[in-house]
Design an enzyme around this catalytic site. Structure first.
Site, mmCIF file in Angstrom:
data_model
loop_
_atom_site.group_PDB
_atom_site.id
_atom_site.type_symbol
_atom_site.label_atom_id
_atom_site.label_comp_id
_atom_site.label_asym_id
_atom_site.label_seq_id
_atom_site.Cartn_x
_atom_site.Cartn_y
_atom_site.Cartn_z
ATOM 1 C CB SER A 143 -0.876 0.002 1.260
ATOM 2 O OG SER A 143 -1.578 1.216 1.416
ATOM 3 C CE1 TYR A 155 -4.167 -2.397 5.220
ATOM 4 C CE2 TYR A 155 -3.676 -0.062 4.910
ATOM 5 C CZ TYR A 155 -3.937 -1.318 4.384
ATOM 6 O OH TYR A 155 -3.970 -1.491 3.020
#
Length: 234
Positions: A143, A155
């Site tokens: 990401s 995350y």
């Protein structure tokens, strides 16, 4: 009329394939002629997608919890039993959580770390032997959050680990013929978002990046694809 037997199409295994980026990548790969192995925990959604992509000759649905090593091994065994080869594996399973180190539950943290990091590592471990035989391709979903720190985001920490894992795998697999690609999306309108963002990437945008990477000739290794929506600054 030629008597030659046509070459079988290549095989792509995708974890987290029941929805979002995984499902979009499966559709794009199937349309490009790949056979696909669809792995996730949702058996019914996998079966529906496999049927849409041509059934057992073109798409195999395998229920797999990526945090379970035995399940990962069975996934690869099923792929090889059905199609006889594995040419690419996309470690895509993962999910997010609330920002703030007091904003989420320890139980959710545990599942997220196990899925996003340990699960991705198990997918590498399970698929590398077959990929060595095919001199294939390994892809991982990281990401933008794996390139820059997001405030209070565990995350983001998991995706930093996946980014490191991709580079560690690339170096470890040097000389085997296996190529390694990190797919690093920015803000994407994908099912794990609670509030769907506007002006975001779509799952199909990321699928095109996946197909770009795996369509390169064997001497070309696209190591990272960082892709943001035009509207995203950071």
């Amino acid at each position: 009329m030629s008597n030659e037997t046509p070459e079988p199409s290549q095989v792509l295994l995708i974890t987290g394939a029941s929805s979002g980026i995984g499902a979009a990548s499966a559709r794009a790969a199937s349309a490009a002629g790949w056979r696909v192995v669809l792995a996730a925990r949702s058996r019914e959604r996998l079966r529906a997608l496999a049927n849409d992509l041509g059934g057992e000759e073109r798409a195999l649905a395998v229920r797999c919890d990526v945090t379970d090593w035995d399940a990962q091994q069975r996934m690869v065994e099923a792929a090889l039993s059905a199609f006889g080869q594995l040419d690419a594996a996309f470690a895509n399973a993962g999910f997010g959580g609330a920002r703030g180190f007091l904003a989420d539950t320890p139980e959710h943290w545990r599942e997220m770390v196990l899925t996003n990091v340990y699960g991705a590592a198990l997918t590498l471990r399970a698929t590398i032997p077959a990929l060595k035989r095919s001199r294939g391709h390994l892809l991982l979903t990281s990401s933008v959050a794996g390139r820059r720190v997001l405030p209070g985001s565990l995350y983001s920490c998991t995706k930093h680990a996946v980014t490191a894992m991709g580079e560690a795998a690339r170096q470890d697999l040097h000389g085997t013929g296996i190529r390694v690609t990190l797919i690093e999306p920015g803000i994407t309108d994908t099912p794990f978002c609670d509030r769907r963002p506007s002006e975001a990437l779509r799952d199909e945008d990321i699928a095109r990046a996946v197909l770009y990477a795996i369509s390169q000739p064997p001497h070309v290794d696209v190591n990272e694809i960082l892709i943001r929506p035009t509207a995203q600054q950071a």
